[in-house]
Design an enzyme around this catalytic site. Structure first.
Site, PDB file in Angstrom:
ATOM      1  N   PRO A   1      -2.154   3.204   5.117  1.00 35.27           N
ATOM      2  CA  PRO A   1      -2.797   4.512   5.027  1.00 35.27           C
ATOM      3  C   PRO A   1      -4.010   4.530   4.099  1.00 35.27           C
ATOM      4  CG  PRO A   1      -0.618   4.535   3.988  1.00 35.27           C
ATOM      5  CD  PRO A   1      -0.761   3.239   4.674  1.00 35.27           C
ATOM      6  N   GLU A   2      -5.068   5.140   4.562  1.00 36.88           N
ATOM      7  CA  GLU A   2      -6.282   5.311   3.776  1.00 36.88           C
ATOM      8  C   GLU A   2      -6.549   6.821   3.618  1.00 36.88           C
ATOM      9  OE1 GLU A   2      -9.426   2.820   5.448  1.00 36.88           O
ATOM     10  OE2 GLU A   2      -7.940   1.424   6.218  1.00 36.88           O
TER      11      GLU A   2
ATOM     12  N   ARG B   1       7.075  -1.153  -0.262  1.00 39.03           N
ATOM     13  CA  ARG B   1       7.258  -2.493  -0.833  1.00 39.03           C
ATOM     14  C   ARG B   1       6.489  -2.512  -2.140  1.00 39.03           C
ATOM     15  NH1 ARG B   1       6.204  -5.787   4.765  1.00 39.03           N
ATOM     16  NH2 ARG B   1       7.159  -4.174   6.051  1.00 39.03           N
TER      17      ARG B   1
ATOM     18  N   ARG C   1     -10.751 -10.767   4.058  1.00 40.68           N
ATOM     19  CA  ARG C   1     -10.256  -9.537   4.694  1.00 40.68           C
ATOM     20  C   ARG C   1     -10.533  -9.595   6.185  1.00 40.68           C
ATOM     21  NH1 ARG C   1      -9.205  -4.971   1.965  1.00 40.68           N
ATOM     22  NH2 ARG C   1      -9.344  -5.061  -0.290  1.00 40.68           N
TER      23      ARG C   1
ATOM     24  N   LYS D   1      -6.351   7.347  -2.222  1.00 42.25           N
ATOM     25  CA  LYS D   1      -5.229   7.101  -1.312  1.00 42.25           C
ATOM     26  C   LYS D   1      -3.909   7.559  -1.928  1.00 42.25           C
ATOM     27  CE  LYS D   1      -7.634   2.905   0.185  1.00 42.25           C
ATOM     28  NZ  LYS D   1      -7.589   1.435   0.256  1.00 42.25           N
TER      29      LYS D   1
END
Length: 269
Positions: free
Chosen positions: A2-3, A110, A259, A58
DNA sequence: AGTTGAACCCGGACGC
DNA sequence: TGCGTCCGGGTTCAAC
């Protein structure tokens, strides 16, 4: 993961579902997800009312009536679900906040967390974050000012939370595509028009993604039709081998600064 | 200031 | 059905 747009969607729905409600129960199944002892956590949070849920970058901030704040970061794979025991997805739940027979489930945490702070502490936690890209104060001039001393790649600069906050791997690619710029271009080598375009694309893509409820395709509650409809609007992210929506060229996937990066060789320069 | 790489974490996907 | 293995990826931190 999620951003900004995903967290903004959660924020809106959470305010509708639990804003103003009192927490009737707390269940901690994974102690690593919190920053105090489970006993302290329960003592401070249980029977407390959630006044309002706010978003910063975020993160989500659950403001409690007693002045404490629950600071949430979902990191990778984390998500939330609101509903009854029967409706909840068949997944391991790390933390459960109860509101009568409705529960807010935190799933897939996590590296993600739910930390308890005072107002002062939470402010301290968030001091290093760059400006909110959609804030009214974040004008073109302030963007140009921010970019002035930057010499890194577009990709790495956009995901740098101290530069701008809330943009992650997906939206940095979406923004670069929209601005028709290659993610590996250097900030200091962009001309004025390109910088203006980049600013406009940051605002456009994030606003559009919020409008479509972000790209996380799992519903937040039973019957949720808002969350995740940006998923099939995505221009490049996760679309390797598919046709560019602007020029038809096949989208490529490449590692940039370790990335995963997606872009179009046909129309991004 | 930028870049790289390692550590963190464990559910779930994958292979057999 | 079951067991072992490994990946993902935002963030932080150290080293260059």
């Amino acid at each position: 993961m999620p951003e900004l747009p995903e967290m903004e969607t959660y924020k809106t729905l959470l305010n509708q579902k639990v804003g103003g409600k009192t927490l009737t129960g707390v269940s901690i199944n994974r102690e690593k997800s919190i920053n105090v002892s489970p006993a302290d956590f329960v003592n401070i949070v249980q029977n407390e009312r959630i006044e309002v849920i706010e978003r910063r970058a975020k993160h989500l901030l659950f403001h409690l009536k007693n002045g404490h704040v629950l600071l949430v970061h979902l990191m990778l794979g984390g998500r939330m679900f609101y509903g009854t025991e029967q409706e909840k997805p068949d997944r391991t739940v790390q933390i459960q906040l109860s509101f009568g027979n409705q529960h807010l489930y935190f799933i897939g945490l996590r590296l993600g967390y739910l930390h308890l702070f005072s107002e002062a502490e939470v402010k301290q936690e968030l001091t290093d974050l760059g400006p909110e890209p959609l804030d009214a104060n974040f004008t073109l001039d302030s963007f140009l000012d921010l970019v002035k001393n930057r010499r890194g790649k577009i990709k790495t600069t956009l995901v740098n939370q101290e530069f701008l906050s809330g943009i992650g791997n997906c939206y940095s690619d979406e923004i670069a595509w929209h601005a028709q710029l290659l993610p590996k271009r250097k900030m200091n080598e962009l001309n004025d028009n390109e910088k203006v375009q980049l600013y406009q694309s940051i605002r456009f893509i994030l606003q559009q993604a919020i409008q479509y409820g972000g790209y996380m395709d799992q519903p937040f509650f039973k019957g949720d039709t808002k969350t995740g409809t940006y998923d099939n609007k995505k221009y490049v992210y996760g679309r390797a081998g598919e046709a560019c929506k602007r020029c038809g060229t096949s989208i490529v996937k490449e590692e940039i600064s370790s990335r995963k990066t997606f872009y179009c060789k046909g129309c991004q320069t």
